[in-house]
Each structure stands twice: as C-alpha cells, then as structure tokens.
Motif scaffolding. Structure first.
Motif, PDB file in Angstrom:
ATOM      1  N   LEU A  75      33.217  84.634  15.511  1.00 53.59           N
ATOM      2  CA  LEU A  75      33.153  83.237  15.939  1.00 53.59           C
ATOM      3  C   LEU A  75      34.484  82.565  15.655  1.00 53.59           C
ATOM      4  CD1 LEU A  75      29.745  82.504  14.238  1.00 53.59           C
ATOM      5  CD2 LEU A  75      30.105  82.339  16.688  1.00 53.59           C
ATOM      6  N   ASP A  76      34.847  81.625  16.500  1.00 53.87           N
ATOM      7  CA  ASP A  76      35.957  80.744  16.173  1.00 53.87           C
ATOM      8  C   ASP A  76      35.424  79.706  15.197  1.00 53.87           C
ATOM      9  OD1 ASP A  76      37.521  82.139  17.944  1.00 53.87           O
ATOM     10  OD2 ASP A  76      37.532  80.592  19.484  1.00 53.87           O
ATOM     11  N   VAL A  77      36.231  79.349  14.203  1.00 58.76           N
ATOM     12  CA  VAL A  77      35.804  78.378  13.203  1.00 58.76           C
ATOM     13  C   VAL A  77      36.815  77.237  13.130  1.00 58.76           C
ATOM     14  CG1 VAL A  77      34.596  80.119  11.829  1.00 58.76           C
ATOM     15  CG2 VAL A  77      36.942  79.543  11.259  1.00 58.76           C
ATOM     16  N   ALA A  78      36.306  76.081  12.802  1.00 65.75           N
ATOM     17  CA  ALA A  78      37.156  74.918  12.517  1.00 65.75           C
ATOM     18  C   ALA A  78      36.603  74.267  11.268  1.00 65.75           C
ATOM     19  CB  ALA A  78      37.146  73.935  13.682  1.00 65.75           C
ATOM     20  N   VAL A  79      37.505  73.947  10.339  1.00 62.58           N
ATOM     21  CA  VAL A  79      37.119  73.299   9.085  1.00 62.58           C
ATOM     22  C   VAL A  79      37.936  72.025   8.970  1.00 62.58           C
ATOM     23  CG1 VAL A  79      37.002  73.484   6.578  1.00 62.58           C
ATOM     24  CG2 VAL A  79      36.675  75.519   7.985  1.00 62.58           C
ATOM     25  N   LYS A  80      37.229  70.933   8.830  1.00 64.22           N
ATOM     26  CA  LYS A  80      37.901  69.649   8.627  1.00 64.22           C
ATOM     27  C   LYS A  80      37.621  69.212   7.195  1.00 64.22           C
ATOM     28  CE  LYS A  80      38.188  64.984  10.464  1.00 64.22           C
ATOM     29  NZ  LYS A  80      37.626  64.039  11.440  1.00 64.22           N
ATOM     30  N   ILE A  81      38.680  69.046   6.432  1.00 69.36           N
ATOM     31  CA  ILE A  81      38.549  68.587   5.046  1.00 69.36           C
ATOM     32  C   ILE A  81      38.662  67.072   5.081  1.00 69.36           C
ATOM     33  CG2 ILE A  81      39.497  68.712   2.713  1.00 69.36           C
ATOM     34  CD1 ILE A  81      40.671  71.471   3.535  1.00 69.36           C
ATOM     35  N   THR A 117      36.070  89.622   8.083  1.00 70.78           N
ATOM     36  CA  THR A 117      37.358  88.927   8.019  1.00 70.78           C
ATOM     37  C   THR A 117      37.109  87.426   8.187  1.00 70.78           C
ATOM     38  OG1 THR A 117      37.781  89.130  10.397  1.00 70.78           O
ATOM     39  CG2 THR A 117      38.686  90.852   8.992  1.00 70.78           C
ATOM     40  N   LEU A 118      37.921  86.651   7.485  1.00 69.99           N
ATOM     41  CA  LEU A 118      37.890  85.198   7.610  1.00 69.99           C
ATOM     42  C   LEU A 118      39.335  84.726   7.556  1.00 69.99           C
ATOM     43  CD1 LEU A 118      36.512  82.418   7.702  1.00 69.99           C
ATOM     44  CD2 LEU A 118      36.333  82.534   5.206  1.00 69.99           C
ATOM     45  N   SER A 119      39.742  84.061   8.611  1.00 70.36           N
ATOM     46  CA  SER A 119      41.116  83.601   8.682  1.00 70.36           C
ATOM     47  C   SER A 119      41.122  82.158   9.175  1.00 70.36           C
ATOM     48  CB  SER A 119      41.900  84.495   9.651  1.00 70.36           C
ATOM     49  OG  SER A 119      43.179  83.954   9.896  1.00 70.36           O
ATOM     50  N   VAL A 120      41.541  81.246   8.310  1.00 72.73           N
ATOM     51  CA  VAL A 120      41.685  79.839   8.669  1.00 72.73           C
ATOM     52  C   VAL A 120      43.086  79.420   8.243  1.00 72.73           C
ATOM     53  CG1 VAL A 120      40.790  77.498   8.404  1.00 72.73           C
ATOM     54  CG2 VAL A 120      39.206  79.436   8.363  1.00 72.73           C
ATOM     55  N   GLU A 121      43.893  79.038   9.209  1.00 75.84           N
ATOM     56  CA  GLU A 121      45.295  78.701   8.942  1.00 75.84           C
ATOM     57  C   GLU A 121      45.430  77.314   8.311  1.00 75.84           C
ATOM     58  OE1 GLU A 121      47.970  80.724   9.432  1.00 75.84           O
ATOM     59  OE2 GLU A 121      46.517  82.269   9.992  1.00 75.84           O
ATOM     60  N   GLY A 122      46.323  77.207   7.333  1.00 73.38           N
ATOM     61  CA  GLY A 122      46.701  75.917   6.791  1.00 73.38           C
ATOM     62  C   GLY A 122      45.816  75.350   5.705  1.00 73.38           C
ATOM     63  N   ILE A 123      44.960  76.168   5.107  1.00 74.65           N
ATOM     64  CA  ILE A 123      44.089  75.656   4.038  1.00 74.65           C
ATOM     65  C   ILE A 123      44.956  75.385   2.798  1.00 74.65           C
ATOM     66  CG2 ILE A 123      42.146  76.146   2.509  1.00 74.65           C
ATOM     67  CD1 ILE A 123      41.128  78.103   4.624  1.00 74.65           C
ATOM     68  N   PRO A 124      44.885  74.180   2.252  1.00 72.76           N
ATOM     69  CA  PRO A 124      45.615  73.915   1.005  1.00 72.76           C
ATOM     70  C   PRO A 124      45.102  74.835  -0.105  1.00 72.76           C
ATOM     71  CG  PRO A 124      44.857  71.868   2.010  1.00 72.76           C
ATOM     72  CD  PRO A 124      44.223  72.986   2.775  1.00 72.76           C
ATOM     73  N   ALA A 125      46.012  75.297  -0.937  1.00 74.32           N
ATOM     74  CA  ALA A 125      45.672  76.259  -1.995  1.00 74.32           C
ATOM     75  C   ALA A 125      44.502  75.791  -2.856  1.00 74.32           C
ATOM     76  CB  ALA A 125      46.896  76.527  -2.862  1.00 74.32           C
TER      77      ALA A 125
END
Length: 181
Positions: A75-81, A117-125
């Motif tokens: 699945l494509d994922v999007a996470v909004k913090i 696999t889980l890959s989300v670009e740009g997650i703050p550490a």
C-alpha cells in the motif's frame, strides 16, 4: 414389514450418496487482479493515531506467492504529523499475511500481517519509532476489518463455498479455494 424395508432402502441410498460425494472437490480460483479489485473498494483508509498522526493507506498491490498460503499486499502510505510540518510524509508499506475465512460472512481476511518493508521519507528522528508503531496499528486495523475478498452470492460455486471450504493455497498466481461437496 413393507414400511421397514422402505426405510432400510432409503437409509442405504442416503448412505451410498453420502460416501460417493465425500471425495468430490470443487475449486474456485481468484486472480491477483480479482483480489486487488476487492481491496481497492475499501480504500482510501484514513485514521488518526495517538492524536498526533493522521495515516492514509491507498493504492494497493497484491502478490500471490507460489506454494504459499500467505498473501503479500502493498500500500502507499501517507503520515501527517500534527506538530510542525503540515504536509504529509509519503512512502509505502509491504506486508504478508495468512488468509482467514469467516463462513458466516463469506469473507476472507488477511490476518497476522507481518510488515516486510516500510519506507516513509522525511520522518523526523524523534518520531521514527512512533511512526513504525502507528503504521503497524494502521495496517493491522485495515486488514482486520476489511476483507480481501467476499464470495458472490449469485455464483453457485462460490455460494456453496460458504458452507464447505476445506483449503486455501496459492497456485499459479491464483488464490485457490478448495471446496468439498
């Protein structure tokens, strides 16, 4: 005496019919495309976790692995913090799971999903562990409540499967449902 002989004859015919049908099997084969269409109907999936994370799942992929009872789904994922940056972080998740059949519903679910696999670009550490936790919950919730396939009541072979499903396997890129009569 005639009634007794008639009852014995009927029991004999019934027992013979029962034993003759025990070894007969019917297969229903579902392609990756059929499963994909069923999952697409349930998307997008959107949910908020831990008050801070808005998760969206969309654009599914289904892969059936030969000789396996597991289904692979992506699945494509999007996470909004909700703190700081308001634009969603995008990526993808690939999971595999077993198939569970619920006869009362005539539905198949992906259960015990393992994130491959889980890959989300740009997650703050500071949020990496929490995003992993949230994505695990989101993927589990999605597959637990949304079937990967529902038998069609109008298809006589599939309607029969609701009562007598014997086996689930993957063969030749198809999910094979084996039914006993």
């Amino acid at each position: 005496m005639k009634i007794f002989l008639a009852i014995i004859a009927m029991l004999g015919v019934g027992a013979t019919a029962f034993f003759l049908t025990q070894d007969q099997q019917v297969e229903i084969r579902l392609s990756e495309e059929q499963l994909l269409q069923a999952v697409e109907k349930k998307l997008p999936f959107e949910k908020t976790y831990l008050v801070l994370f808005d998760v969206t799942l969309d654009n599914p992929r289904i892969t059936l692995v030969e000789g396996s009872e597991r289904v692979q789904a992506g699945l494509d994922v999007a996470v909004k913090i909700r703190l700081g940056n308001n634009s969603p972080l995008r990526g993808s998740a690939d999971v595999s799971g077993n198939v569970r059949y619920v006869p009362e519903e005539g539905q198949f679910y992906l259960v015990e999903p393992d994130i491959e696999t889980l890959s989300v670009e740009g997650i703050p550490a500071a949020y990496i562990d929490k995003v992993d936790e949230v994505m695990t919950k989101a993927l589990g919730a999605f597959f637990k409540t949304r079937p990967i396939y529902t038998l069609k009541e109008t298809d006589t072979k599939q309607a029969a499967a609701k009562l007598v499903l014997k086996d689930v396997a993957v063969q030749n890129n198809e999910l094979v449902l084996t039914l006993g009569l």
